[in-house]
Design an enzyme around this catalytic site. Structure first.
Site, PDB file in Angstrom:
ATOM      1  N   CYS A 155      54.790   5.999  -0.947  1.00  0.00           N
ATOM      2  CA  CYS A 155      54.118   4.781  -1.257  1.00  0.00           C
ATOM      3  C   CYS A 155      52.707   4.165  -2.725  1.00  0.00           C
ATOM      4  CB  CYS A 155      53.033   4.819   0.184  1.00  0.00           C
ATOM      5  SG  CYS A 155      53.501   5.249   1.148  1.00  0.00           S
ATOM      6  N   CYS A 190      50.307   1.922   5.199  1.00  0.00           N
ATOM      7  CA  CYS A 190      50.951   2.757   6.356  1.00  0.00           C
ATOM      8  C   CYS A 190      49.633   3.251   6.545  1.00  0.00           C
ATOM      9  CB  CYS A 190      51.808   3.661   5.643  1.00  0.00           C
ATOM     10  SG  CYS A 190      51.810   4.656   4.399  1.00  0.00           S
ATOM     11  N   ASN A 209      55.928   1.732  -5.227  1.00  0.00           N
ATOM     12  CA  ASN A 209      56.723   2.977  -4.067  1.00  0.00           C
ATOM     13  C   ASN A 209      57.591   3.797  -5.573  1.00  0.00           C
ATOM     14  OD1 ASN A 209      57.818   1.063  -3.813  1.00  0.00           O
ATOM     15  ND2 ASN A 209      58.749   1.722  -1.987  1.00  0.00           N
ATOM     16  N   ILE A 210      57.995   5.042  -4.878  1.00  0.00           N
ATOM     17  CA  ILE A 210      58.885   5.510  -5.587  1.00  0.00           C
ATOM     18  C   ILE A 210      60.069   6.718  -4.154  1.00  0.00           C
ATOM     19  CG2 ILE A 210      59.497   7.832  -6.853  1.00  0.00           C
ATOM     20  CD1 ILE A 210      57.059   7.186  -8.519  1.00  0.00           C
ATOM     21  N   GLU A 211      60.922   6.386  -4.428  1.00  0.00           N
ATOM     22  CA  GLU A 211      61.874   6.769  -3.231  1.00  0.00           C
ATOM     23  C   GLU A 211      63.028   8.307  -4.052  1.00  0.00           C
ATOM     24  OE1 GLU A 211      63.656   4.178  -0.784  1.00  0.00           O
ATOM     25  OE2 GLU A 211      61.804   2.969  -0.212  1.00  0.00           O
ATOM     26  N   GLU A 253      50.526   2.543  -3.039  1.00  0.00           N
ATOM     27  CA  GLU A 253      49.279   2.370  -2.567  1.00  0.00           C
ATOM     28  C   GLU A 253      48.574   4.175  -2.979  1.00  0.00           C
ATOM     29  OE1 GLU A 253      50.736   1.737  -0.273  1.00  0.00           O
ATOM     30  OE2 GLU A 253      50.128   0.127   0.898  1.00  0.00           O
ATOM     31  N   CYS A 277      48.585   5.779   3.877  1.00  0.00           N
ATOM     32  CA  CYS A 277      47.243   5.499   2.474  1.00  0.00           C
ATOM     33  C   CYS A 277      46.617   5.003   3.483  1.00  0.00           C
ATOM     34  CB  CYS A 277      48.527   4.378   2.041  1.00  0.00           C
ATOM     35  SG  CYS A 277      50.351   4.576   1.359  1.00  0.00           S
TER      36      CYS A 277
HETATM   37  N1  THU Z   1      55.801   1.440   1.279  1.00  0.00           N
HETATM   38  C1  THU Z   1      54.650   1.790   0.800  1.00  0.00           C
HETATM   39  O1  THU Z   1      54.553   1.780  -0.864  1.00  0.00           O
HETATM   40  N2  THU Z   1      53.730   1.515   1.139  1.00  0.00           N
HETATM   41  C2  THU Z   1      53.156   1.275   2.432  1.00  0.00           C
HETATM   42  O2  THU Z   1      52.273   1.129   2.727  1.00  0.00           O
HETATM   43  C3  THU Z   1      54.457   1.360   3.563  1.00  0.00           C
HETATM   44  C4  THU Z   1      55.370   1.707   3.339  1.00  0.00           C
HETATM   45  C5  THU Z   1      57.063   2.114   1.201  1.00  0.00           C
HETATM   46  C6  THU Z   1      57.897   3.469   1.300  1.00  0.00           C
HETATM   47  C7  THU Z   1      59.039   3.011   1.139  1.00  0.00           C
HETATM   48  O3  THU Z   1      59.419   2.923  -0.473  1.00  0.00           O
HETATM   49  C8  THU Z   1      58.877   2.047   1.757  1.00  0.00           C
HETATM   50  O4  THU Z   1      57.760   1.107   1.418  1.00  0.00           O
HETATM   51  C9  THU Z   1      59.873   1.465   3.267  1.00  0.00           C
HETATM   52  O5  THU Z   1      58.770   2.287   3.553  1.00  0.00           O
END
Ligand code: THU
Length: 129
Positions: A49, A82, A38-40, A51, A85
């Site tokens: 996310c 999620c 994941n990259i925020e 995936e 995804c």
């Molecule tokens: N996140 C994912 O990478 N995959 C998911 O299926 C659910 C959430 C990440 C997004 C965000 O960076 C962090 O988890 C919290 O939501």
């Protein structure tokens, strides 16, 4: 290395300075393995996310046939992908009933489903004109 071990290693690559919730994903696509994390960013809603970064890497490499998914988080029980995804992965699953999705964490806990179980009656685009 197993798909699960790849997802565990990919988790270390997450850029999650805001939530601190690191996610790694490894996908087997057309016989090859692709990793993502994941990259925020500071504009939170543009976060992507793990995936979807993994599936995007596969598509850019020319691989489209999603076969298997492993996702690693620190959650207990292990987090499932999620909704966004699930839909994104569904696009590339020729047979969602045959795509195994496994969620793990560092404690050795594991949950698994098929993609069809995670997204029953998903929208495939076959309905589009
Ligand atoms: N996140 C994912 O990478 N995959 C998911 O299926 C659910 C959430 C990440 C997004 C965000 O960076 C962090 O988890 C919290 O939501």
């Amino acid at each position: 290395m197993s798909l699960e071990d790849r997802a565990k290693a990919a988790q270390q690559k997450a850029y999650a300075p805001y939530s601190k919730f690191k996610v790694g994903a490894s996908l087997r696509v057309s016989g090859q393995v692709f990793d993502g994390a994941n990259i925020e960013i500071a504009s939170y809603s543009l976060t992507i996310c793990a995936e979807r970064t993994a599936m995007s890497a596969a598509v850019v490499a020319g691989a489209h046939d999603l076969e298997e998914v492993a996702v690693c988080t620190d959650a207990s029980p292990p987090s499932s992908p999620c909704g966004a995804c699930r839909q994104f992965l569904y696009e590339f699953a020729r047979d969602p009933k045959a795509v195994k999705v496994t969620a793990i964490n560092g404690k050795g806990e594991r949950r698994s489903w098929t993609l069809a179980e995670l997204l029953p009656d998903g929208f495939s685009g076959r309905e589009l004109p």
